[in-house]
Design an enzyme around this catalytic site. Structure first.
Site, mmCIF file in Angstrom:
data_model
loop_
_atom_site.group_PDB
_atom_site.id
_atom_site.type_symbol
_atom_site.label_atom_id
_atom_site.label_comp_id
_atom_site.label_asym_id
_atom_site.label_seq_id
_atom_site.Cartn_x
_atom_site.Cartn_y
_atom_site.Cartn_z
ATOM 1 N N LYS A 269 46.608 29.522 52.494
ATOM 2 C CA LYS A 269 46.989 28.345 53.287
ATOM 3 C C LYS A 269 47.752 27.294 52.478
ATOM 4 O O LYS A 269 48.664 26.656 52.999
ATOM 5 C CB LYS A 269 45.745 27.711 53.923
ATOM 6 C CG LYS A 269 45.189 28.524 55.100
ATOM 7 C CD LYS A 269 43.988 27.807 55.698
ATOM 8 C CE LYS A 269 43.565 28.477 57.010
ATOM 9 N NZ LYS A 269 42.482 27.719 57.673
ATOM 10 N N ASP B 160 43.942 23.815 62.907
ATOM 11 C CA ASP B 160 42.479 23.905 62.777
ATOM 12 C C ASP B 160 41.783 22.659 63.334
ATOM 13 O O ASP B 160 40.800 22.763 64.070
ATOM 14 C CB ASP B 160 42.078 24.085 61.308
ATOM 15 C CG ASP B 160 42.433 25.467 60.774
ATOM 16 O OD1 ASP B 160 42.440 26.427 61.556
ATOM 17 O OD2 ASP B 160 42.703 25.571 59.560
ATOM 18 N N GLY C 88 29.994 19.116 53.693
ATOM 19 C CA GLY C 88 31.056 19.786 52.946
ATOM 20 C C GLY C 88 32.264 18.889 52.759
ATOM 21 O O GLY C 88 32.540 18.009 53.595
HETATM 22 P P1 ATR Z 1 36.594 25.617 52.141
HETATM 23 O O1 ATR Z 1 38.058 25.735 52.022
HETATM 24 O O2 ATR Z 1 35.936 26.704 52.971
HETATM 25 O O3 ATR Z 1 36.126 24.260 52.536
HETATM 26 P P2 ATR Z 1 35.897 25.058 49.424
HETATM 27 O O4 ATR Z 1 37.048 24.169 49.279
HETATM 28 O O5 ATR Z 1 35.525 25.983 48.318
HETATM 29 O O6 ATR Z 1 36.036 25.977 50.675
HETATM 30 O O7 ATR Z 1 34.625 24.177 49.813
HETATM 31 C C1 ATR Z 1 33.385 24.742 49.994
HETATM 32 C C2 ATR Z 1 32.414 23.648 50.451
HETATM 33 O O8 ATR Z 1 31.120 24.226 50.611
HETATM 34 C C3 ATR Z 1 32.260 22.534 49.435
HETATM 35 O O9 ATR Z 1 31.982 21.325 50.103
HETATM 36 C C4 ATR Z 1 31.034 23.002 48.639
HETATM 37 O O10 ATR Z 1 30.314 21.960 48.012
HETATM 38 P P3 ATR Z 1 30.736 21.465 46.524
HETATM 39 O O11 ATR Z 1 32.003 20.676 46.706
HETATM 40 O O12 ATR Z 1 29.605 20.649 46.073
HETATM 41 O O13 ATR Z 1 30.974 22.717 45.713
HETATM 42 C C5 ATR Z 1 30.197 23.586 49.745
HETATM 43 N N1 ATR Z 1 29.237 24.558 49.210
HETATM 44 C C6 ATR Z 1 29.484 25.862 48.898
HETATM 45 N N2 ATR Z 1 28.376 26.444 48.403
HETATM 46 C C7 ATR Z 1 27.411 25.486 48.393
HETATM 47 C C8 ATR Z 1 26.032 25.460 47.996
HETATM 48 N N3 ATR Z 1 25.427 26.548 47.491
HETATM 49 N N4 ATR Z 1 25.355 24.305 48.134
HETATM 50 C C9 ATR Z 1 25.953 23.207 48.633
HETATM 51 N N5 ATR Z 1 27.251 23.165 49.029
HETATM 52 C C10 ATR Z 1 27.964 24.281 48.904
#
Ligand code: ATR
Length: 269
Positions: free
Chosen positions: A65, A102, A126
């Protein structure tokens, strides 16, 4: 027939070809929509060949993207705010126009559910790309956004970026119970690898509606599984958003509106 596709890696399990061909059938549009496995090394070259061969547009999914955003010639305003592109359209002069449907897809699906009235408090879990992609349309829909994220600096960076566009703030997980919310949206990737959805607490009992941007066709997502353990029953997963963003892409390409709610029902069967 006019050529369209969805590009991603992996792409095998994408529902977009089925959804877009359903839209085409419902509206009588003469299109073909396929899936394309993009190469991590040569995505840009592959995409330019695709358009040279006469394609009219495409959807873009993970992990391309941002790369699609970078290679486009011009961008919609909502695409600029999302900083990522899920829809490309070839213009009559050959230039590539980037959009991101989206956020409007989420807004339309929340509207379908009757969960969107102005001036609500929305809790978003998130602060990654999924959140960045939906903030501008939610703020335009007059929502007050609170972002909770494990990494609080990432949530604060989004707030700094969007604060001139509406009501938006961060909230710590510890403070969620102190604030009233109308809706909670999961925009994390937690659970995608089969993990338990550990971010919820007793505060969920005070929120009337839950929306998961993740989806599964015939089973509960990890977020919804966890909600059920709190006896929560007013939830929706992101399949509606997937169809709604696809309907917006279809409208951009074909200038035809499609009623995705009927197709959503069929897909769940
Ligand atoms: P996307 O494009 O799907 O949003 P990303 O940019 O990698 O993917 O973001 C993933 C989100 O899921 C982030 O907000 C991440 O929190 P962090 O910024 O603290 O990493 C959250 N996330 C993923 N795994 C997590 C976990 N085990 N616990 C809490 N938050 C999680």
């Amino acid at each position: 027939r006019d050529q369209y596709a969805v590009w991603g890696n992996p792409i095998e399990h994408s529902l977009s070809p089925r959804i877009q061909m359903d839209f085409a059938k419902a509206t009588g549009q003469p299109i073909v929509y396929t899936k394309k496995l993009g190469s991590l090394e040569r995505f840009e070259q592959e995409l330019s060949l695709f358009f040279q061969d006469g394609a009219m547009g495409c959807n873009i999914t993970a992990p391309f993207k941002q790369r699609a955003f970078a290679l486009a010639d011009l961008h919609s305003e909502r695409c600029l705010h999302a900083k990522s592109c899920n829809t490309l359209k070839k213009l009559p002069d050959g230039r590539l126009y980037a959009d991101n449907t989206d956020g409007i897809g989420l807004v339309n699906d929340l509207t379908r559910l009757n969960w969107l009235v102005p001036h609500q408090n929305i809790l978003i879990l998130g602060a990654g790309g999924a959140t960045q992609g939906v903030l501008y349309p939610l703020l335009q829909a007059q929502q007050h956004i609170f972002i909770a994220n494990r990494n609080e600096e990432k949530a604060q960076a989004l707030v700094n970026e969007f604060q001139d566009l509406g009501a938006i703030s961060t909230i710590s997980f510890a403070d969620i119970a102190t604030q009233r919310f109308d809706l909670c949206i999961n925009a994390t990737s937690l659970g995608l690898n089969g993990e338990d959805f550990t971010l919820l607490g007793n505060w969920v009992r005070h929120i009337p509606h839950f929306y998961d941007m993740q989806y599964k066709l015939h089973e509960d997502t990890p977020f919804i599984k966890k909600l059920k353990s709190y006896q929560i029953s007013d939830y929706a997963d992101g399949l509606g958003m997937l169809l709604a963003q696809g309907a917006e892409s279809f409208a951009l390409w074909r200038n035809v509106k499609v009623d995705y709610a009927a197709i959503l029902k069929e897909l769940r069967k």
